[in-house]
Design a protein around this motif. Structure first.
Motif, PDB file in Angstrom:
ATOM      1  N   THR A   2      28.377  38.324  56.705  1.00 44.26           N
ATOM      2  CA  THR A   2      29.667  38.097  57.325  1.00 44.26           C
ATOM      3  C   THR A   2      29.505  37.795  58.809  1.00 44.26           C
ATOM      4  O   THR A   2      28.752  38.468  59.506  1.00 44.26           O
ATOM      5  CB  THR A   2      30.569  39.333  57.143  1.00 44.26           C
ATOM      6  OG1 THR A   2      30.634  39.667  55.762  1.00 44.26           O
ATOM      7  CG2 THR A   2      31.967  39.060  57.651  1.00 44.26           C
ATOM      8  N   ILE A  21      35.097  34.067  56.497  1.00 46.67           N
ATOM      9  CA  ILE A  21      34.804  34.386  55.105  1.00 46.67           C
ATOM     10  C   ILE A  21      34.864  33.099  54.290  1.00 46.67           C
ATOM     11  O   ILE A  21      35.518  32.129  54.691  1.00 46.67           O
ATOM     12  CB  ILE A  21      35.778  35.439  54.526  1.00 46.67           C
ATOM     13  CG1 ILE A  21      37.219  34.913  54.525  1.00 46.67           C
ATOM     14  CG2 ILE A  21      35.684  36.740  55.312  1.00 46.67           C
ATOM     15  CD1 ILE A  21      38.215  35.841  53.828  1.00 46.67           C
ATOM     16  N   ASN A  23      33.410  30.997  50.243  1.00 48.10           N
ATOM     17  CA  ASN A  23      32.603  31.016  49.024  1.00 48.10           C
ATOM     18  C   ASN A  23      31.979  29.656  48.712  1.00 48.10           C
ATOM     19  O   ASN A  23      31.533  29.418  47.595  1.00 48.10           O
ATOM     20  CB  ASN A  23      33.454  31.482  47.838  1.00 48.10           C
ATOM     21  CG  ASN A  23      34.623  30.539  47.551  1.00 48.10           C
ATOM     22  OD1 ASN A  23      34.858  29.566  48.264  1.00 48.10           O
ATOM     23  ND2 ASN A  23      35.359  30.834  46.488  1.00 48.10           N
ATOM     24  N   ASP A 121      33.285  37.166  51.221  1.00 41.60           N
ATOM     25  CA  ASP A 121      34.486  36.472  50.790  1.00 41.60           C
ATOM     26  C   ASP A 121      35.754  37.308  50.930  1.00 41.60           C
ATOM     27  O   ASP A 121      36.777  37.016  50.310  1.00 41.60           O
ATOM     28  CB  ASP A 121      34.344  36.003  49.346  1.00 41.60           C
ATOM     29  CG  ASP A 121      34.049  37.153  48.379  1.00 41.60           C
ATOM     30  OD1 ASP A 121      34.017  38.319  48.826  1.00 41.60           O
ATOM     31  OD2 ASP A 121      33.843  36.875  47.184  1.00 41.60           O
ATOM     32  N   MET A 122      35.723  38.360  51.780  1.00 43.79           N
ATOM     33  CA  MET A 122      36.913  39.175  51.991  1.00 43.79           C
ATOM     34  C   MET A 122      36.881  39.835  53.362  1.00 43.79           C
ATOM     35  O   MET A 122      35.819  40.014  53.960  1.00 43.79           O
ATOM     36  CB  MET A 122      37.051  40.258  50.913  1.00 43.79           C
ATOM     37  CG  MET A 122      35.980  41.318  50.885  1.00 43.79           C
ATOM     38  SD  MET A 122      36.118  42.657  52.137  1.00 43.79           S
ATOM     39  CE  MET A 122      37.679  43.385  51.658  1.00 43.79           C
ATOM     40  N   THR A 145      44.607  42.659  53.243  1.00 43.45           N
ATOM     41  CA  THR A 145      43.295  42.220  52.763  1.00 43.45           C
ATOM     42  C   THR A 145      43.381  40.752  52.360  1.00 43.45           C
ATOM     43  O   THR A 145      44.256  40.360  51.584  1.00 43.45           O
ATOM     44  CB  THR A 145      42.840  43.054  51.555  1.00 43.45           C
ATOM     45  OG1 THR A 145      42.820  44.442  51.925  1.00 43.45           O
ATOM     46  CG2 THR A 145      41.446  42.630  51.105  1.00 43.45           C
ATOM     47  N   TYR A 146      42.473  39.963  52.906  1.00 42.96           N
ATOM     48  CA  TYR A 146      42.320  38.555  52.520  1.00 42.96           C
ATOM     49  C   TYR A 146      41.103  38.443  51.608  1.00 42.96           C
ATOM     50  O   TYR A 146      40.030  38.967  51.933  1.00 42.96           O
ATOM     51  CB  TYR A 146      42.093  37.669  53.744  1.00 42.96           C
ATOM     52  CG  TYR A 146      43.283  37.516  54.672  1.00 42.96           C
ATOM     53  CD1 TYR A 146      44.157  36.442  54.528  1.00 42.96           C
ATOM     54  CD2 TYR A 146      43.509  38.415  55.708  1.00 42.96           C
ATOM     55  CE1 TYR A 146      45.231  36.269  55.389  1.00 42.96           C
ATOM     56  CE2 TYR A 146      44.582  38.260  56.580  1.00 42.96           C
ATOM     57  CZ  TYR A 146      45.437  37.181  56.405  1.00 42.96           C
ATOM     58  OH  TYR A 146      46.499  37.021  57.267  1.00 42.96           O
ATOM     59  N   ARG A 147      41.279  37.748  50.486  1.00 43.74           N
ATOM     60  CA  ARG A 147      40.170  37.512  49.558  1.00 43.74           C
ATOM     61  C   ARG A 147      40.140  36.033  49.180  1.00 43.74           C
ATOM     62  O   ARG A 147      41.188  35.403  49.032  1.00 43.74           O
ATOM     63  CB  ARG A 147      40.311  38.341  48.283  1.00 43.74           C
ATOM     64  CG  ARG A 147      40.392  39.836  48.477  1.00 43.74           C
ATOM     65  CD  ARG A 147      40.468  40.563  47.136  1.00 43.74           C
ATOM     66  NE  ARG A 147      40.793  41.959  47.330  1.00 43.74           N
ATOM     67  CZ  ARG A 147      39.889  42.902  47.605  1.00 43.74           C
ATOM     68  NH1 ARG A 147      38.603  42.571  47.705  1.00 43.74           N
ATOM     69  NH2 ARG A 147      40.260  44.156  47.768  1.00 43.74           N
ATOM     70  N   GLU A 149      38.878  33.532  46.214  1.00 45.53           N
ATOM     71  CA  GLU A 149      38.387  33.413  44.837  1.00 45.53           C
ATOM     72  C   GLU A 149      38.522  31.950  44.432  1.00 45.53           C
ATOM     73  O   GLU A 149      39.635  31.433  44.345  1.00 45.53           O
ATOM     74  CB  GLU A 149      39.185  34.309  43.892  1.00 45.53           C
ATOM     75  CG  GLU A 149      39.056  35.803  44.182  1.00 45.53           C
ATOM     76  CD  GLU A 149      39.859  36.661  43.229  1.00 45.53           C
ATOM     77  OE1 GLU A 149      40.553  36.082  42.349  1.00 45.53           O
ATOM     78  OE2 GLU A 149      39.815  37.896  43.366  1.00 45.53           O
ATOM     79  N   GLU A 156      46.751  40.401  50.164  1.00 45.60           N
ATOM     80  CA  GLU A 156      47.249  41.647  49.587  1.00 45.60           C
ATOM     81  C   GLU A 156      47.690  42.566  50.722  1.00 45.60           C
ATOM     82  O   GLU A 156      46.912  42.860  51.636  1.00 45.60           O
ATOM     83  CB  GLU A 156      46.144  42.318  48.763  1.00 45.60           C
ATOM     84  CG  GLU A 156      45.609  41.429  47.644  1.00 45.60           C
ATOM     85  CD  GLU A 156      44.304  41.944  47.059  1.00 45.60           C
ATOM     86  OE1 GLU A 156      43.584  42.676  47.769  1.00 45.60           O
ATOM     87  OE2 GLU A 156      44.008  41.614  45.900  1.00 45.60           O
ATOM     88  N   ARG A 325      49.278  34.638  46.347  1.00 46.62           N
ATOM     89  CA  ARG A 325      48.123  33.777  46.119  1.00 46.62           C
ATOM     90  C   ARG A 325      48.458  32.367  46.589  1.00 46.62           C
ATOM     91  O   ARG A 325      49.467  31.791  46.190  1.00 46.62           O
ATOM     92  CB  ARG A 325      47.767  33.735  44.625  1.00 46.62           C
ATOM     93  CG  ARG A 325      47.452  35.092  44.015  1.00 46.62           C
ATOM     94  CD  ARG A 325      47.333  34.972  42.495  1.00 46.62           C
ATOM     95  NE  ARG A 325      47.048  36.252  41.864  1.00 46.62           N
ATOM     96  CZ  ARG A 325      47.247  36.492  40.583  1.00 46.62           C
ATOM     97  NH1 ARG A 325      47.753  35.543  39.792  1.00 46.62           N
ATOM     98  NH2 ARG A 325      46.970  37.686  40.074  1.00 46.62           N
TER      99      ARG A 325
END
Length: 330
Positions: A2, A21, A23, A121-122, A145-147, A149, A156, A325
């Protein structure tokens, strides 16, 4: 690994940090200031997907809400006050001296959050606000929280309060899906049959939500956003914990954004307030009127003063949760 570094220093001397962050498909830059999405990129797309700045000073001025987590009550509370359980609470009247906007002049969107956790990734941010902050009751504890995918950004939000208090946290990015610099040509679909008509202060009018049928607010069939002047809440059925489609926005160049959430409301706004001369943005871009489209999932505006609206009061000992999302597809 990170990547976390210093983004700038606030007038108070506090350090604002930026964390990256991603992917390999979708990548984001996030700031502790406002728990904010500063930049968002999709592989194969050359331009930023959100409006933002590389300069901290811009977020201390006209771009205060760009990409921020706004609250503790997003949108507006009429009269900058509400009555809860027989007690009146006077709030910070930070919009024209008439309304409380996004939790007041020191709401969550302009606070410097703590980077609590970060991975490839978060990233998660936390914030504590004292009892009485901006007039709201109770010690307020929030976590965002940022994720990432695949090609989807998940946001969230959770909060708790030591006293009963109205709560609505919202993600306030302005999205840009093509290089036109104007979202008038963005095709929008919002599967909602009702919206909240508002007065001059943008406070919902008395009475039930208005039907979109036959009005400029009807996006049940996808159509161009246009120079609409829309800054309104679309009403969805209450379905706690159920994530459902709220909007699809499609740019001129084939990129679409799909917004899904469990929130009961969606504020649609085309950034009409931006100056004609433009604000300096990422990669030397200039942001003028309608440069981006805000799709903010939220509790309904002025719900603390409207017992006929979905209940927006977070009770002491309970946990506020909202999941949104933002997915991209070509």
């Amino acid at each position: 690994m990170t990547h976390v570094q210093t983004f700038g220093t606030l007038p108070s001397g506090e350090e604002v940090r930026v964390v990256e962050i991603g992917n390999g498909v979708l990548s984001a830059r996030l700031l502790t200031h406002g728990a904010r999405l500063q930049d968002l990129r999709l592989a194969g797309v050359a331009h930023p997907l959100v409006l933002g700045s590389d300069r901290l000073e811009d977020y201390l001025g006209p771009m205060a809400y760009f990409g921020a987590t706004v609250g503790r009550y997003a949108n507006r509370i009429g009269g900058a006050a509400f009555v809860l359980d027989g007690e009146r609470y006077a709030l910070d009247a930070n919009e024209g001296g008439r309304t409380c906007l996004h939790g007041g002049s020191e709401g969550t969107g302009v606070c410097n959050w703590t980077l609590a956790e970060a991975g490839a990734d978060m990233a998660a941010f936390t914030l504590d606000l004292p009892d009485g902050h901006m007039g709201f009751p109770g010690l307020f504890e929030a976590r965002v929280t940022y994720r990432i995918e695949a090609a989807q950004l998940l946001v969230e939000m959770e909060a708790q309060c030591s006293a009963d208090c109205p709560v609505s946290l919202a993600h306030h990015s302005y999205f840009s899906l093509d290089t036109a610099g104007d979202v008038a040509g963005t095709r929008l679909h919002v599967p909602a049959s009702h919206y909240l008509a508002v007065d001059a202060a943008k406070i919902p009018l008395p009475g039930a939500p208005a039907p979109v049928a036959g009005t400029a607010f009807d996006f049940r069939v996808p159509r161009l956003f246009g120079a609409s002047g829309i800054d309104h809440n679309y009403c969805f059925e209450e379905a706690e914990g159920v994530v459902r489609l709220m909007a699809i926005a499609s740019g001129r160049e084939g990129l679409s954004l799909v917004v899904e959430s469990d929130a009961p409301g969606l504020q649609v706004y085309g950034a009409d307030h931006l100056p004609i001369a433009g604000l300096p943005g990422l990669e030397g871009l200039s942001y003028g009127p309608r440069a981006g489209l805000a799709l903010e999932t939220q509790n309904w505006p002025d719900a603390p003063n409207r017992p006929d609206f979905p209940d927006a009061v977070l009770r002491s000992g309970a946990t506020y949760r909202n999941v949104t999302r933002y997915g991209f597809r070509r």
